[in-house]
Design an enzyme around this catalytic site. Sequence first.
Site, PDB file in Angstrom:
ATOM      1  N   HIS A  17       0.840  -1.205   0.000  1.00 56.49           N
ATOM      2  CA  HIS A  17       0.000   0.000   0.000  1.00 56.49           C
ATOM      3  C   HIS A  17       0.875   1.256   0.000  1.00 56.49           C
ATOM      4  O   HIS A  17       0.627   2.211  -0.737  1.00 56.49           O
ATOM      5  CB  HIS A  17      -0.870   0.089   1.267  1.00 56.49           C
ATOM      6  CG  HIS A  17      -1.950  -0.929   1.400  1.00 56.49           C
ATOM      7  ND1 HIS A  17      -2.108  -1.696   2.538  1.00 56.49           N
ATOM      8  CD2 HIS A  17      -2.947  -1.278   0.570  1.00 56.49           C
ATOM      9  CE1 HIS A  17      -3.159  -2.483   2.397  1.00 56.49           C
ATOM     10  NE2 HIS A  17      -3.695  -2.251   1.214  1.00 56.49           N
ATOM     11  N   LYS A  41     -17.173  -5.649   7.032  1.00 53.84           N
ATOM     12  CA  LYS A  41     -16.059  -6.345   7.687  1.00 53.84           C
ATOM     13  C   LYS A  41     -16.024  -5.901   9.142  1.00 53.84           C
ATOM     14  O   LYS A  41     -15.221  -5.079   9.536  1.00 53.84           O
ATOM     15  CB  LYS A  41     -14.735  -5.975   7.006  1.00 53.84           C
ATOM     16  CG  LYS A  41     -14.572  -6.549   5.618  1.00 53.84           C
ATOM     17  CD  LYS A  41     -13.129  -6.324   5.175  1.00 53.84           C
ATOM     18  CE  LYS A  41     -12.973  -6.515   3.700  1.00 53.84           C
ATOM     19  NZ  LYS A  41     -11.668  -6.033   3.216  1.00 53.84           N
ATOM     20  N   ARG A  91      -1.930  -6.018  -8.479  1.00 57.59           N
ATOM     21  CA  ARG A  91      -0.861  -6.957  -8.124  1.00 57.59           C
ATOM     22  C   ARG A  91      -0.667  -8.023  -9.194  1.00 57.59           C
ATOM     23  O   ARG A  91       0.447  -8.387  -9.520  1.00 57.59           O
ATOM     24  CB  ARG A  91      -1.188  -7.656  -6.793  1.00 57.59           C
ATOM     25  CG  ARG A  91      -1.044  -6.759  -5.616  1.00 57.59           C
ATOM     26  CD  ARG A  91      -1.640  -7.376  -4.381  1.00 57.59           C
ATOM     27  NE  ARG A  91      -3.081  -7.519  -4.539  1.00 57.59           N
ATOM     28  CZ  ARG A  91      -3.931  -7.701  -3.548  1.00 57.59           C
ATOM     29  NH1 ARG A  91      -3.486  -7.827  -2.319  1.00 57.59           N
ATOM     30  NH2 ARG A  91      -5.213  -7.793  -3.764  1.00 57.59           N
ATOM     31  N   SER A 128      -3.262  -7.375   3.049  1.00 59.21           N
ATOM     32  CA  SER A 128      -3.451  -7.213   4.503  1.00 59.21           C
ATOM     33  C   SER A 128      -3.977  -8.511   5.113  1.00 59.21           C
ATOM     34  O   SER A 128      -3.573  -8.895   6.210  1.00 59.21           O
ATOM     35  CB  SER A 128      -4.464  -6.104   4.799  1.00 59.21           C
ATOM     36  OG  SER A 128      -3.985  -4.872   4.353  1.00 59.21           O
TER      37      SER A 128
HETATM   38  O1  PNS Z   1      -8.703  -2.658   0.916  1.00 54.28           O
HETATM   39  P1  PNS Z   1      -9.958  -3.185   0.294  1.00 54.28           P
HETATM   40  O2  PNS Z   1     -10.835  -3.827   1.348  1.00 54.28           O
HETATM   41  O3  PNS Z   1      -9.681  -4.095  -0.866  1.00 54.28           O
HETATM   42  O4  PNS Z   1     -10.727  -1.901  -0.291  1.00 54.28           O
HETATM   43  C1  PNS Z   1     -11.938  -2.035  -0.998  1.00 54.28           C
HETATM   44  C2  PNS Z   1     -12.584  -0.643  -1.288  1.00 54.28           C
HETATM   45  C3  PNS Z   1     -12.761   0.102   0.000  1.00 54.28           C
HETATM   46  C4  PNS Z   1     -11.680   0.113  -2.205  1.00 54.28           C
HETATM   47  C5  PNS Z   1     -13.945  -0.922  -1.985  1.00 54.28           C
HETATM   48  O5  PNS Z   1     -14.638  -1.889  -1.259  1.00 54.28           O
HETATM   49  C6  PNS Z   1     -14.812   0.322  -2.103  1.00 54.28           C
HETATM   50  O6  PNS Z   1     -14.523   1.194  -2.885  1.00 54.28           O
HETATM   51  N1  PNS Z   1     -15.893   0.377  -1.276  1.00 54.28           N
HETATM   52  C7  PNS Z   1     -16.756   1.510  -1.192  1.00 54.28           C
HETATM   53  C8  PNS Z   1     -18.174   1.169  -1.574  1.00 54.28           C
HETATM   54  C9  PNS Z   1     -18.409   1.415  -3.042  1.00 54.28           C
HETATM   55  O7  PNS Z   1     -18.208   2.500  -3.548  1.00 54.28           O
HETATM   56  N2  PNS Z   1     -18.829   0.337  -3.731  1.00 54.28           N
HETATM   57  C10 PNS Z   1     -19.043   0.357  -5.144  1.00 54.28           C
HETATM   58  C11 PNS Z   1     -17.768  -0.028  -5.868  1.00 54.28           C
HETATM   59  S1  PNS Z   1     -18.083  -0.234  -7.550  1.00 54.28           S
END
Ligand code: PNS
Length: 174
Positions: A17, A41, A91, A128
């Site tokens: 990150h 989560k 990745r 993570s």
């Molecule tokens: O570190 P992560 O858990 O992989 O991050 C995921 C994250 C937070 C980037 C993703 O879940 C997100 O953008 N969530 C916000 C909700 C949202 O906008 N959902 C629609 C996505 S198309």
Amino acid sequence: MATALCPGSFDPVTNGHLDIIERTARHFDDVIVAVIRNPQKTQSLFTLEERQEMLASELAHLKNVRIEFFKGLLVEFAKERGAESIVKGLRAVSDFDYELQMAQMNQKLSGIDTFFISTSPQYSFLSSSLVREVARFGGDVTGMVPPSIQTRLEERFAELHAAQAAEGQAGDRE
Ligand code: PNS
């Protein structure tokens, strides 16, 4: 002024990150590390405040980076903050399908574009969740997270294991 969002759960932030955020900060005037207040989560290892603290101390040298929380849709938060771009690390091919789908959905919802940075090869296996799993069972996460976060992981799992052992003893007495 070009503002980018680097979103994620950061539970905890990894060297992968940090690499992506540092590289994003070279290309944008202003970078917001957007930490999701993730309702789905609920079993986070670190609280939001702890995650913010860890990010803040590891990113203090980057003057154009700040850390904020968001909930709900990422694109709504981006609009509120005037961010025109989302930046994510890719990745491996396995990330691609879901990331592409999210990028297209976010674009459709808001017109906000997602830019992908290729993860540095030494971090391509890192996540993570794997770091948490390895640390939980006493594995060595040196080089995967900064030393101070490694210490926090050791402390957190020592606390959790002690609490579980105490619960087990209490259960034995019942
Ligand atoms: O570190 P992560 O858990 O992989 O991050 C995921 C994250 C937070 C980037 C993703 O879940 C997100 O953008 N969530 C916000 C909700 C949202 O906008 N959902 C629609 C996505 S198309």
